[in-house]
Scaffold this active site. Structure first.
Site: not given
Length: 599
Positions: A391-392, A398, A395
């Site tokens: 998940h991290e 991105h 980010h």
């Protein structure tokens, strides 16, 4: 015997620490940039009252704003992340406080820019753009400001509205004090037979207990406490809704909902589509509720059973290195470029892995333009933390691609798309782990993990979004919002969303009283739309391959260079239409069918 004592920061091996020296080689370099901002900030005053004088004046101001922004971002991020390594370190506490003070001073120094740009008429601004090629970079930025023009009042009126800001924040601040400082919950008996007070921190842990009595006692204890404050809490939420309506009307918006969505340039139909589409598929949620009831072996399923584990947690220990391998394999469909950058990031000091004494809890991805992103974790050897890592890193990649590709002015993406990349990663990892599950039990655990994520992010947040819409519309129509009205609306929504297999406890009618998000109205829908968009993108990547990957990478590179809806559209997901939400619900149904077959 395993040593459970937390290590000191200096005891953590360096391969498990992030390399903040890639922002500043040492604290002395940080001090130089801190001093540099203080030195160049007064130059901004030379542009005050002059932005309408010439295109050169406007360009000079915007370039200086970028320079200040880029350096101050690094100053602020470095000080905060150094503090997060060990919150007891007074040196970095001091640096963080100084950086925070500097950001306030910067905000004040730049506050004249937007009003002055709005004061330039559109014809003159277009002429500036034609005469000064350097301004072309700022065209979208200027369009964004001008889009707000019809909702911007005279300078004096805006000043008065700004002065009311602290009053407007009153309901939220009072709720926060009541909820976090004054409300005290009762003690219950936990699984070990100990008397333990319910807190905000341990409530969900109690609700996940395998002991039904513990769940029921926590549920009733919590809502009995809110029930004693229900009139105060009703008055606070009513005041917050009235505040939203006041600011919307004063700025000439059609509704509080429209005012909230306007900042991201999101049409109201996107919000309405979400509610309508999820509502039309509630039969799927009813099936999940029925399955939950069957798996728990209960004659009646109550609201306090909704978090009870359906599948026991996988006890196998997953060391960090193994987690990295799992994430890399899971994200292989994103292609060689993404995978290479991901691996280099993991191996080159992006991730601060291990817990240590004084380290900030939880996990986040952060960083500053001009460097690379970082991930803070407190890795525990379990599957949940494998998902957190994926998940991290979503980010982080991105941010990394946006910073590599975009100029500073468009380098940060909006909240509306913020959870897309992280959820794409989680979805791809789930699909990979399911395809490679060692046995039925592991497969069932993974499916349950996904269905629970979906329940909490799509069904629950959409129900919240509908509640917000109803209460604002009632107030806008002049209907009174009493504590009883809030509870009736909320109870009915729970009945609608959870369906016939849920024994609807009367206490749930008061859940609205404890949700902090309701004081930041029309925000929670972004969780549901983000999850839906990510689900559609992940599906496209798995089915279509390289063309979908190319579109997705372009999306990751786009930062804030266009409106969120347009960026997602280019990636292949049109949030103006219900299709992405329908697609996400189709994935939910597929997972549900799998789980139904297994029991």
């Amino acid at each position: 015997m395993e040593d459970k004592k937390l290590k000191q920061r200096e005891e953590i091996p360096k391969e498990y620490k992030w390399r903040l020296e890639e922002i500043y080689a040492d604290d002395g370099q940080w001090e130089k940039d801190f001093a540099k901002i203080k030195e160049i900030l007064p130059r901004m005053e030379g542009f005050r009252n002059k932005l309408g004088d010439s295109p050169q004046s406007l360009l000079g101001c915007l370039r200086l704003q970028d320079e200040i922004g880029q350096i101050s971002d690094q100053v602020f991020v470095y000080a905060n992340m150094r503090k997060d390594e060990n919150n007891a370190n007074s040196k970095y506490q001091g640096m963080k406080d100084r950086a925070q003070g500097l950001m306030v001073a910067i905000g004040e120094a730049l506050s004249f820019i937007q009003p002055e740009i709005l004061a330039i008429d559109s014809e003159t601004l277009n002429e500036y753009l034609n005469r000064e090629p350097g301004l072309s970079l700022y065209q979208f930025y200027l369009e964004e400001i001008l889009r707000m023009k019809e909702h911007t009042l005279s300078p004096r009126e805006e000043e008065i509205i700004a002065m009311s800001g602290e009053l407007g924040a009153g309901p939220k601040n009072i709720f926060s004090m009541l909820n976090n400082a004054d409300i005290k919950f009762p003690e219950i008996t936990d699984e070990e037979g100990d008397r333990v007070a319910i807190t905000h921190g341990n409530y969900i842990k109690f609700m996940e207990s395998e002991e039904r009595q513990v769940r029921m006692d926590a549920f009733k204890g919590l809502y009995d406490t809110y029930g004693k404050q229900k009139n105060t809490l009703g008055a606070l939420l009513n005041a917050s809704v009235k505040k939203d309506i006041f600011y919307a009307r004063v700025h000439k918006y059609g509704s509080a909902l429209e005012a909230s969505l306007y900042d991201d340039n999101i049409p109201v139909r996107v919000y309405d589509n979400l509610i309508k589409t999820v509502r039309s598929h509630l039969g799927l949620f009813y099936r999940y509720v029925a399955l939950r009831k069957r798996l728990l072996g209960l004659p009646e399923l109550h609201m306090y059973d909704i978090y009870a584990p359906l599948v026991k947690e996988m006890k196998s220990k997953i060391p960090y290195e193994e987690a990295v391998t799992m994430v890399e394999k899971g994200l292989a469909p994103l292609g060689e470029i993404y995978l290479t950058d991901l691996k280099q990031g993991i191996r080159n000091g992006w991730v601060d892995v291990m817990e240590n004494e004084g380290k900030t809890s939880g996990a986040y991805s952060w960083g500053a333009y001009g460097t690379h992103p970082y991930v803070l974790m407190n890795y525990q050897n379990n599957l949940d933390n494998v998902f957190t890592l994926a998940h991290e890193l979503g980010h982080s990649l991105h941010s990394y691609y946006s910073w590599q590709t975009q100029p500073y002015i468009y380098s940060y993406y909006k909240i509306f798309v913020a959870e897309v990349a992280s959820t794409v990663n989680e979805t791809l990892l789930t699909k990979y782990l399911l395809a490679n599950a060692a046995d039925e039990k592991q497969k069932m655990y993974l499916i349950n993990h996904y269905l629970e994520e979906f329940r909490g992010t799509v069904f629950r947040q959409t129900m919240f979004a509908e509640f917000e819409k109803i209460i604002h519309e009632k107030a806008e129509a002049g209907e009174p919002l009493t504590t009883e009205a809030f509870s009736e609306i909320y109870y009915q929504l729970n009945q609608d969303y959870y369906g016939p297999d849920m024994a609807m406890d009367q206490e749930i009618a008061l859940e609205w009283a404890r949700i902090p998000h309701f004081y930041n109205a029309f925000y929670v829908y972004k969780y549901a739309t983000g999850f839906s968009a990510a689900s559609a993108l992940a599906q496209g990547i798995l089915e279509e391959g390289q063309p979908a990957v190319d579109r997705y990478l372009k999306f990751l590179q786009s930062g804030g260079s266009d409106y969120p809806i347009n960026l997602l559209q280019k990636a292949g997901v049109d949030m103006n239409e219900p299709h992405p939400i329908e697609q996400a619900l189709k994935v939910f149904e597929e997972m549900l069918v799998e789980m139904e077959k297994m029991v």
